[in-house]
Scaffold this motif. Structure first.
Motif, PDB file in Angstrom:
ATOM      1  N   LEU A 246       0.810  -1.213   0.000  1.00 28.92           N
ATOM      2  CA  LEU A 246       0.000   0.000   0.000  1.00 28.92           C
ATOM      3  C   LEU A 246       0.846   1.266   0.000  1.00 28.92           C
ATOM      4  CD1 LEU A 246      -2.705  -1.041   2.637  1.00 28.92           C
ATOM      5  CD2 LEU A 246      -2.907  -1.070   0.146  1.00 28.92           C
ATOM      6  N   SER A 247       2.159   1.124   0.006  1.00 27.43           N
ATOM      7  CA  SER A 247       3.063   2.270   0.050  1.00 27.43           C
ATOM      8  C   SER A 247       3.769   2.428  -1.286  1.00 27.43           C
ATOM      9  CB  SER A 247       4.092   2.084   1.174  1.00 27.43           C
ATOM     10  OG  SER A 247       5.007   1.052   0.836  1.00 27.43           O
ATOM     11  N   VAL A 248       4.676   3.417  -1.358  1.00 27.37           N
ATOM     12  CA  VAL A 248       5.416   3.640  -2.599  1.00 27.37           C
ATOM     13  C   VAL A 248       6.439   2.544  -2.848  1.00 27.37           C
ATOM     14  CG1 VAL A 248       5.114   6.139  -2.659  1.00 27.37           C
ATOM     15  CG2 VAL A 248       6.986   5.159  -1.333  1.00 27.37           C
ATOM     16  N   SER A 249       6.570   1.572  -1.947  1.00 28.52           N
ATOM     17  CA  SER A 249       7.383   0.395  -2.243  1.00 28.52           C
ATOM     18  C   SER A 249       6.759  -0.420  -3.365  1.00 28.52           C
ATOM     19  CB  SER A 249       7.531  -0.473  -0.989  1.00 28.52           C
ATOM     20  OG  SER A 249       8.183   0.229   0.042  1.00 28.52           O
ATOM     21  N   ASN A 250       5.453  -0.251  -3.540  1.00 20.42           N
ATOM     22  CA  ASN A 250       4.757  -0.883  -4.657  1.00 20.42           C
ATOM     23  C   ASN A 250       5.130  -0.143  -5.944  1.00 20.42           C
ATOM     24  OD1 ASN A 250       2.855  -1.669  -6.625  1.00 20.42           O
ATOM     25  ND2 ASN A 250       1.310  -2.086  -5.071  1.00 20.42           N
ATOM     26  N   PRO A 251       5.745  -0.824  -6.934  1.00 18.92           N
ATOM     27  CA  PRO A 251       6.189  -0.129  -8.153  1.00 18.92           C
ATOM     28  C   PRO A 251       5.075   0.650  -8.849  1.00 18.92           C
ATOM     29  CG  PRO A 251       7.097  -2.343  -8.078  1.00 18.92           C
ATOM     30  CD  PRO A 251       6.110  -2.252  -6.960  1.00 18.92           C
ATOM     31  N   GLU A 252       3.869   0.093  -8.876  1.00 20.53           N
ATOM     32  CA  GLU A 252       2.774   0.778  -9.555  1.00 20.53           C
ATOM     33  C   GLU A 252       2.422   2.082  -8.850  1.00 20.53           C
ATOM     34  OE1 GLU A 252      -1.870  -0.001 -10.961  1.00 20.53           O
ATOM     35  OE2 GLU A 252      -0.733  -1.566  -9.912  1.00 20.53           O
ATOM     36  N   LEU A 253       2.332   2.051  -7.510  1.00 21.90           N
ATOM     37  CA  LEU A 253       2.024   3.274  -6.767  1.00 21.90           C
ATOM     38  C   LEU A 253       3.167   4.276  -6.867  1.00 21.90           C
ATOM     39  CD1 LEU A 253       0.377   1.798  -3.539  1.00 21.90           C
ATOM     40  CD2 LEU A 253      -0.728   2.627  -5.616  1.00 21.90           C
ATOM     41  N   ARG A 254       4.388   3.773  -6.872  1.00 19.22           N
ATOM     42  CA  ARG A 254       5.539   4.664  -7.005  1.00 19.22           C
ATOM     43  C   ARG A 254       5.517   5.377  -8.353  1.00 19.22           C
ATOM     44  NH1 ARG A 254      11.809   2.614  -7.295  1.00 19.22           N
ATOM     45  NH2 ARG A 254      12.837   4.607  -6.840  1.00 19.22           N
ATOM     46  N   ARG A 255       5.240   4.629  -9.404  1.00 22.58           N
ATOM     47  CA  ARG A 255       5.181   5.238 -10.738  1.00 22.58           C
ATOM     48  C   ARG A 255       4.047   6.245 -10.824  1.00 22.58           C
ATOM     49  NH1 ARG A 255       1.962   3.247 -14.238  1.00 22.58           N
ATOM     50  NH2 ARG A 255       2.132   1.114 -13.427  1.00 22.58           N
ATOM     51  N   ASN A 256       2.877   5.897 -10.293  1.00 27.70           N
ATOM     52  CA  ASN A 256       1.730   6.805 -10.355  1.00 27.70           C
ATOM     53  C   ASN A 256       2.005   8.104  -9.603  1.00 27.70           C
ATOM     54  OD1 ASN A 256       0.263   4.977 -11.876  1.00 27.70           O
ATOM     55  ND2 ASN A 256      -0.792   4.091 -10.114  1.00 27.70           N
ATOM     56  N   GLU A 257       2.669   8.013  -8.443  1.00 29.68           N
ATOM     57  CA  GLU A 257       2.963   9.231  -7.688  1.00 29.68           C
ATOM     58  C   GLU A 257       3.955  10.113  -8.436  1.00 29.68           C
ATOM     59  OE1 GLU A 257       3.870   9.761  -3.117  1.00 29.68           O
ATOM     60  OE2 GLU A 257       5.738   9.703  -4.263  1.00 29.68           O
ATOM     61  N   LEU A 258       5.001   9.509  -8.997  1.00 26.71           N
ATOM     62  CA  LEU A 258       5.972  10.292  -9.751  1.00 26.71           C
ATOM     63  C   LEU A 258       5.321  10.978 -10.952  1.00 26.71           C
ATOM     64  CD1 LEU A 258       9.092   7.937  -9.709  1.00 26.71           C
ATOM     65  CD2 LEU A 258       8.948  10.216  -8.712  1.00 26.71           C
ATOM     66  N   MET A 259       4.441  10.265 -11.638  1.00 25.21           N
ATOM     67  CA  MET A 259       3.771  10.856 -12.787  1.00 25.21           C
ATOM     68  C   MET A 259       2.839  11.984 -12.351  1.00 25.21           C
ATOM     69  SD  MET A 259       4.956   9.474 -15.469  1.00 25.21           S
ATOM     70  CE  MET A 259       3.777  10.171 -16.602  1.00 25.21           C
ATOM     71  N   GLY A 480      13.761  21.081  -6.313  1.00 26.04           N
ATOM     72  CA  GLY A 480      12.877  22.165  -5.932  1.00 26.04           C
ATOM     73  C   GLY A 480      11.513  21.642  -5.503  1.00 26.04           C
ATOM     74  N   GLY A 481      10.552  22.562  -5.373  1.00 27.10           N
ATOM     75  CA  GLY A 481       9.207  22.173  -4.989  1.00 27.10           C
ATOM     76  C   GLY A 481       9.085  21.895  -3.504  1.00 27.10           C
ATOM     77  N   PRO A 482       7.871  21.754  -3.005  1.00 23.20           N
ATOM     78  CA  PRO A 482       7.653  21.472  -1.577  1.00 23.20           C
ATOM     79  C   PRO A 482       7.998  20.033  -1.227  1.00 23.20           C
ATOM     80  CG  PRO A 482       5.567  21.516  -2.744  1.00 23.20           C
ATOM     81  CD  PRO A 482       6.612  21.914  -3.736  1.00 23.20           C
ATOM     82  N   SER A 483       8.018  19.759   0.055  1.00 19.88           N
ATOM     83  CA  SER A 483       8.384  18.435   0.550  1.00 19.88           C
ATOM     84  C   SER A 483       7.325  17.407   0.183  1.00 19.88           C
ATOM     85  CB  SER A 483       8.556  18.487   2.071  1.00 19.88           C
ATOM     86  OG  SER A 483       8.629  17.187   2.610  1.00 19.88           O
ATOM     87  N   VAL A 484       7.773  16.302  -0.400  1.00 20.24           N
ATOM     88  CA  VAL A 484       6.835  15.226  -0.708  1.00 20.24           C
ATOM     89  C   VAL A 484       6.392  14.532   0.574  1.00 20.24           C
ATOM     90  CG1 VAL A 484       8.608  13.457  -1.046  1.00 20.24           C
ATOM     91  CG2 VAL A 484       6.446  13.265  -2.253  1.00 20.24           C
ATOM     92  N   GLY A 485       7.196  14.652   1.652  1.00 23.28           N
ATOM     93  CA  GLY A 485       6.790  14.093   2.935  1.00 23.28           C
ATOM     94  C   GLY A 485       5.539  14.755   3.466  1.00 23.28           C
ATOM     95  N   VAL A 486       5.453  16.082   3.355  1.00 23.67           N
ATOM     96  CA  VAL A 486       4.245  16.801   3.781  1.00 23.67           C
ATOM     97  C   VAL A 486       3.070  16.377   2.916  1.00 23.67           C
ATOM     98  CG1 VAL A 486       3.201  19.091   3.951  1.00 23.67           C
ATOM     99  CG2 VAL A 486       5.570  18.750   4.668  1.00 23.67           C
ATOM    100  N   TRP A 487       3.302  16.233   1.632  1.00 20.32           N
ATOM    101  CA  TRP A 487       2.243  15.792   0.697  1.00 20.32           C
ATOM    102  C   TRP A 487       1.679  14.440   1.122  1.00 20.32           C
ATOM    103  CZ3 TRP A 487      -0.596  16.546  -3.766  1.00 20.32           C
ATOM    104  CH2 TRP A 487      -0.882  15.451  -4.564  1.00 20.32           C
TER     105      TRP A 487
END
Length: 662
Positions: A246-259, A480-487
């Motif tokens: 359920l986390s970004v360790s899942n390749p599909e979720l990681r790719r979707n978040e980056l996109m 650059g950009g804001p922290s992805v951790g806050v997101w």
């Protein structure tokens, strides 16, 4: 009886039986230290050199191979089993502890007053002797010793605690085991590159050994996570593998978040009218093991690069990191603020190169590529001054002096070192330019064919993942950009829960006013509260609600704009992570965990559960699986784990298991 000619002689020896027997023993004794998958390649390579009469070169390369397979400072082979590594680590840490205790006891009799620092320097030397990096910046330690008399007690205490933690790491066998095992894997893969196994025509990106090792490690990790159960205070229980999926360790979720983040940056750039360009930085030729030769009418073939200097993949990555740091510093000095993404990926022979997509103000479109080329080639730009006497510009600095590590004048450097592609919106957006690189480096989704390897994108993605894992390469980095951790923390909050923020903000306002009144007596405290007050004037509950709604809807563009835009410094952004101390690590350092976010006077908790992790067998002993629907869900998870375990042990599993997996 005359002795046979030496195998290291520069003259061509006679093929006497003694000479052949000696060479065979010498060769086999080294090759048998290699992994099974590399032995045949090594044997064929050196037999070819030997049969050609070049005995000196063959045996010289064999000696070099032998040295590559030996961790000299440690005294272990790269193929030493983990048990041997653990035994060595335990013996070494005991030895270092005894010697360190004796040295500190002796130094306490002296008048230097720097016992702890002396111990750190000595211990760092022992770590360096064995080929590893000490987990503490010695330059910072030297600086601390020079200015410590001017530091406050709290700073001195924090520095001493950091030194103690570094020493505790070095005296821990686990610390040594991790680093030695990691170094073993990299050494073996570097030997595969040395044997010319890693390239497009044979095994692109990584050797077959590294790919198999990576896949086996993933399987072992999955079994471990499936055998551990996390349970919170409400009785909800899941395997760690289910939580990982359920986390970004899942390749599909990681790719979707980056996109989503890339598409958000594109939307922000469109709103601000910013331009975009894709920069590709390649390393100098000395980092490349294989050279591609293209002749008219023939298929490309691959041969050893004569300019290669035994540089490893990690060496190439380090060079790129240093060049990128210089580029960013130069942009910062000139007031050029950029944002975007950086992707590291391998050439077919494993040598890294970077793709950097940057958004910037259109007025910098000509300046930024010049800065990239200046530092990537190591050639300084000429500085021109106006001559009143001559009425013209003249060069104040010569271009022939630069960074020699960049080989800026070697053939092809001007053309290939930095490639710049300006994003033309009529031809496609930045998302379309970078999407294939993101997908190819994660799971190959949406990409049918990898032109670099001539293989399917999904197969290449597995090799890229193995390459990044073996060599410790960070593939993706936001610029650059804001922290992805806050997101990510804001995405934990349901937008329907925003109604509670009004009362939370009112309570925080009352607490803030009480604290402000109590601070009237101290000037420093009053100044700090005034600073917070002015910063807080533009902070409203409606703004926080908008941030939560943007994160919940996956709108990175709206999130960036509400957080202050794409180029604001992170420390100045309105929302920060709320990190709280939660005990200490095994090395005595303060351990901090994320509890939520901080927005002005509002502390909003995003992690409401406390989790405990137990082994599956222990969990089954204490759990009453028929008590609730939650436990029934847990039972299904456990049954899936048991079926998987049976299937992997050869029981074949059930039709239900195969259907669920399919």
């Amino acid at each position: 009886m005359n002795a046979p000619l030496s195998v290291f002689s520069g003259t061509r020896p006679k093929h006497t039986p003694q000479f052949l027997d000696m060479n065979i023993k010498f060769r086999d004794g080294i090759i048998h230290r290699l992994p099974h998958m590399l032995r045949e390649d090594a044997s064929k390579r050196y037999q070819r050199l030997f049969d050609g009469g070049d005995h000196f070169t063959a045996n010289t390369e064999l000696r070099h191979l032998r040295d590559s397979l030996q961790l000299k400072g440690v005294g272990l082979s790269t193929m030493a089993p983990r048990e041997s590594v653990q035994d060595y680590a335990e013996a070494l840490t005991k030895q270092l502890s005894r010697e360190l205790a004796g040295r500190v006891w002796y130094d306490q009799r002296s008048t230097t007053g720097n016992n702890a620092a002396d111990a750190v320097f000595w211990l760092a030397g022992e770590v360096s002797k064995r080929g590893f990096e000490f987990p503490f910046d010695l330059d910072e330690l030297s600086k601390y010793l020079r200015v410590k008399d001017d530091l406050d007690a709290e700073t001195i205490s924090q520095f001493k605690n950091a030194m103690a933690a570094a020493m505790a790491r070095v005296l821990d066998p686990v610390w040594w085991v991790r680093r030695i095992v990691k170094e073993q894997r990299r050494r073996i893969e570097n030997v595969a590159r040395q044997l010319e196994v890693v390239h497009r025509g044979r095994s692109p990106y990584v050797s077959q050994w590294a790919l198999s090792e990576h896949q086996s490690q993933k399987t072992r990790n999955r079994r471990i996570l499936e055998n551990l159960v996390a349970e919170n205070q409400e009785g909800h229980a899941f395997t760690l593998q289910e939580l990982s999926d359920l986390s970004v360790s899942n390749p599909e979720l990681r790719r979707n978040e980056l996109m989503a983040r890339l598409d958000g940056f594109q939307s922000v750039a469109d709103e601000l009218g910013d331009a975009a360009a894709l920069f590709t930085i390649s390393t100098p030729s000395r980092f490349h093991r294989i050279k591609t030769v293209k002749l008219p009418g023939r298929k490309p073939f691959y041969k050893a690069n004569p300019k290669w200097t035994d540089a490893t993949v990690k060496d190439g990555q380090k060079w790129l990191v240093e060049i990128w740091a210089k580029i960013r510093s130069s942009l910062e000095r000139k007031g050029v603020r950029v944002y975007g993404f950086r992707i590291a990926e391998p050439h077919h022979d494993g040598t890294p190169h970077w793709h950097i997509l940057l958004f910037f103000a259109p007025k910098y479109s000509r300046l930024i590529p010049v800065i990239f080329r200046q530092y990537a080639r190591g050639i300084a730009r000429p500085k021109y001054k106006w001559s009143k006497a001559q009425g013209q510009h003249y060069a104040h600095a010569s271009t022939i002096h630069g960074d020699p590590t960049c080989n800026g004048y070697e053939p092809g450097a001007e053309k290939h070192r930095v490639d710049v592609v300006y994003i033309d919106k009529s031809q496609g957006s930045a998302v379309s330019y970078l999407a294939k690189y993101i997908s190819k480096n994660i799971d190959g989704y949406g990409v049918d064919y990898d032109h670099e390897t001539h293989q399917s994108a999904s197969s290449s993605a597995q090799r890229v993942a193995a390459w990044a894992s073996v060599h410790g390469i960070r593939q993706f980095q936001q610029v650059g950009g804001p922290s992805v951790g806050v997101w990510r923390e804001l995405r934990r909050i349901d937008s329907d829960a925003c109604e509670e923020l009004d009362e939370l903000a009112a309570s925080a306002e009352r607490a803030w006013q009480d604290s402000f009144k109590a601070a009237q007596g101290g000037f420093d405290q009053l100044a700090e509260f005034k600073r917070l007050f002015f910063k807080r004037e533009n902070m409203t509950v409606q703004t926080l609600k908008a941030l939560i709604s943007a994160a919940d809807a996956g709108l990175w563009s709206a999130f960036v704009q509400i957080m202050g835009g794409p180029v604001m410094r992170r420390k100045d952004r309105p929302v920060q992570l709320d990190k709280q101390q939660d005990g200490e690590t095994v090395y005595g350092e303060a351990k901090h965990i994320i509890k939520g976010i901080v927005y002005g006077a509002v502390n909003l908790a995003t992690r409401l559960h406390t989790w405990s992790v137990t082994r599956m067998d222990r969990f089954l002993e204490v759990a009453d699986l028929s008590r609730s629907s939650v436990n029934n869900c847990t039972r299904e998870a456990i049954e899936r784990w048991q079926l998987r375990d049976d299937f992997e042990r050869g029981a074949g599993g059930s039709g239900e298991y195969q259907y669920a997996e399919g």
